[in-house]
Scaffold this active site. Structure first.
Site, short mmCIF file in Angstrom:
data_model
loop_
_atom_site.label_atom_id
_atom_site.label_comp_id
_atom_site.label_asym_id
_atom_site.label_seq_id
_atom_site.Cartn_x
_atom_site.Cartn_y
_atom_site.Cartn_z
N ILE A 48 11.59 4.30 -2.96
CA ILE A 48 11.97 3.18 -2.11
C ILE A 48 11.09 1.97 -2.39
O ILE A 48 9.86 2.08 -2.44
CB ILE A 48 11.84 3.54 -0.61
CG1 ILE A 48 12.56 4.87 -0.29
CG2 ILE A 48 12.35 2.40 0.27
CD1 ILE A 48 14.02 4.87 -0.59
N HIS A 50 10.01 -0.86 -0.45
CA HIS A 50 10.01 -1.22 0.97
C HIS A 50 10.00 -2.74 1.16
O HIS A 50 9.39 -3.47 0.38
CB HIS A 50 8.79 -0.61 1.66
CG HIS A 50 8.81 0.88 1.71
ND1 HIS A 50 9.58 1.59 2.60
CD2 HIS A 50 8.15 1.80 0.97
CE1 HIS A 50 9.40 2.89 2.40
NE2 HIS A 50 8.54 3.04 1.41
N VAL A 173 -10.85 13.25 -17.48
CA VAL A 173 -12.22 12.74 -17.49
C VAL A 173 -13.13 13.74 -16.79
O VAL A 173 -12.95 14.07 -15.62
CB VAL A 173 -12.30 11.36 -16.79
CG1 VAL A 173 -13.75 10.89 -16.70
CG2 VAL A 173 -11.46 10.33 -17.55
N SER A 344 2.17 5.27 0.32
CA SER A 344 3.27 4.35 0.66
C SER A 344 2.71 3.15 1.42
O SER A 344 1.89 3.33 2.33
CB SER A 344 4.30 5.09 1.52
OG SER A 344 5.36 4.24 1.85
N SER A 348 6.10 0.17 -4.05
CA SER A 348 6.57 -1.20 -3.80
C SER A 348 5.52 -2.22 -4.21
O SER A 348 5.83 -3.28 -4.75
CB SER A 348 6.89 -1.38 -2.31
OG SER A 348 7.68 -0.33 -1.83
N CYS A 410 26.75 17.55 -17.30
CA CYS A 410 26.72 17.12 -15.89
C CYS A 410 26.50 15.61 -15.78
O CYS A 410 27.15 14.93 -14.99
CB CYS A 410 25.62 17.83 -15.12
SG CYS A 410 25.81 19.62 -14.98
N CYS A 445 23.99 21.59 -12.67
CA CYS A 445 23.54 22.87 -13.23
C CYS A 445 22.03 22.88 -13.49
O CYS A 445 21.48 23.92 -13.87
CB CYS A 445 24.31 23.21 -14.50
SG CYS A 445 23.64 22.48 -16.00
#
Length: 484
Positions: A48, A50, A173, A344, A348, A410, A445
């Site tokens: 997303i 935002h 590291v 979050s 974004s 698919c 699948c």
């Protein structure tokens, strides 16, 4: 070789920082412990972009969320990855929820979020016909969008490499020491020297800071489970549908993906093991039940995949939440720039984080950075056979016969696309790498038919035995031995 800047971490944040720095005449490298870019938090999240009404006004989260979100449209055009501005709806199911939505709206205004409005039940139902009858209204943020997070990370990292950034994979590291004005990093493969060190190590950023003698903070890993519906369910929702947030985050959402599926999740469970990506019956039942609060009667039989991702929550040593991104040159360790706690809306904010860190690098060097005269702003991606019209498909097959061979039925992914993904500047090295770049194996699948053929193609293109091909690096070999 001595690098001007070494970036630890090749997720979306590290990639955006690398690309911004590649615009200047700097020797830059990017280091990651995994065998591919985007293998941490960037691989498994909601995808997303935002709008920016959620972060606390005045915070780095708020500033960089709004700035970064506004950058994605142009970035997607320049670098050829999917971005769709579909808008989001924070749905209210009670009068208390409606009051909370009003607070989010006011917060959004303070954060300079454009194109928001509070809508009632009738308009909400017109936008989302499948929404629960219990929904009373919503905050509609029209600037929100969706991307494929791993596709975006690949495109951005690849453009950075095209512009001279050196990428070192499978290079965890293990040690950091300061010798004079140089940082010396010991990895499993080599020693790397750099004048400036950027710590974008995600779930392990606290350990990197400690190794470098920097700020003392703790990264708490928060695991979130999701499930994905077949693309035949694409009409269930056309916007990102949030419930009102709680103390653990933005709650369980129902959203279209950039690839046409429907994604439901995440849960939120603090986990002491940042590598634990297991899914559980309890977690799946929880997000299913909560998801049905938004969209009743989610067709469970059309779940094609379940997965989990980790979020990096920054905490003080005393256990209290920091509540914001940590992006700063460390006071204790000169030349160490910590970029930590990028939970979050980190996806974004990532393009704006790249700009912000570039300013910190320029400040560290104490002089204006010189522009790279050979900088290439545009990256040509792999043309999709599935999304081409009939005339273009004929042209593609005439130009490259491998476009005439469908490998993943698919998702209608051709051999040409898989070969291009393997041989690109940041090429796929294993089955999951091909999957993230092309979607081969992401259909109903889940690779049941195409995995053997993709294994053959990787073997041929990388000139390695089929028994050396892995699912996701390490010892995850697809085949054990030759039988005939």
């Amino acid at each position: 070789m001595i690098y001007d800047v070494a970036i630890i971490g090749a997720g979306i944040t590290g990639a955006c920082i690398a690309r911004e720095l590649s615009k200047y005449k700097l020797n830059v490298c990017m280091i990651d412990r995994a065998d591919d870019i985007s293998c941490g938090t960037s691989k498994a999240n909601s995808g997303i972009i935002h709008a920016g009404y959620d972060p606390t006004p005045g915070s780095l989260m708020a500033k960089l969320n709004v700035q970064g979100s506004a950058m994605y449209e142009q970035l997607s055009r320049e670098l050829h990855f999917d971005y769709k501005k579909i808008g989001s709806l924070v749905v209210a199911f009670s009068d208390a929820d409606m009051e909370h939505i009003k607070k989010l709206y006011e917060r959004g205004l303070k954060n300079n979020v454009a194109d928001m409005e509070i809508i009632g039940q009738e308009q909400l139902r017109a936008l989302e016909p499948n929404i629960s009858e219990e929904a009373l209204g919503a905050l509609w943020a029209k600037s929100a969008g969706i991307v494929s997070p791993y596709q975006a990370t690949w495109a951005i990292a690849e453009n950075a490499v095209m512009n001279g950034v050196k990428l070192f994979l499978e290079s965890e590291v293990h040690g950091i020491k300061k010798e004079g004005d140089l940082w010396r990093l010991t990895t499993g493969k080599m020693e790397i020297a750099a004048r400036c060190l950027v710590n974008a190590a995600g779930l392990f950023a606290d350990k990197i800071s400690a190794m470098a003698g920097g700020r003392d903070f703790v990264i708490k890993a928060r695991r979130g489970e999701y499930f994905l519906l077949d693309n035949k369910c694409s009409k269930l929702a056309s916007h990102t549908l949030f419930q009102t947030p709680d103390q653990y985050g933005k709650g369980v959402l129902v959203t279209p993906t950039a690839d046409g599926n429907i994604l439901v999740g995440p849960s939120a469970v603090d986990d002491p093991d940042p590598t634990n990506l297991e899914t559980t019956a309890e977690g799946q039942n929880l997000i299913f039940t909560k998801g049905e609060k938004t969209i009743p009667e989610i067709p469970r039989r059309n779940i094609i995949n379940s997965f989990a991702g980790m979020r990096a929550i920054a905490m003080n040593p005393d256990g209290s939440a920091i509540g914001d991104f940590i992006i700063e040159e460390d006071e204790k360790a000169k030349g160490l720039i910590n970029v930590a706690g990028i939970c979050s809306p980190g996806l974004s904010a990532a393009p704006a984080i790249g700009l912000y860190v570039t300013e910190l690098v320029e400040k560290f060097f104490g002089e204006k950075l010189t522009k790279n005269p050979d900088y290439i702003a545009v990256r040509k991606g792999i043309e999709s056979f599935k999304h081409a019209d009939d005339n273009r498909r004929k042209q593609l097959i005439e130009e490259n016969g491998l476009y005439g061979r469908i490998i993943c039925r698919c998702e209608m992914i051709t051999e040409a696309e898989i070969v291009a993904a393997i041989n690109s500047p940041v090429g796929a090295r294993d089955l999951d790498g091909v999957k993230r770049r092309t979607r081969a194996g992401m259909g109903r699948c889940q690779g049941g038919f195409c995995s053997p053929r993709v294994t053959e193609i990787i073997s041929r293109e990388r000139n390695i035995p089929m028994t050396s091909v892995t699912k996701n690096g390490g010892c995850s070999y697809i085949l054990n031995s030759k039988t005939r």
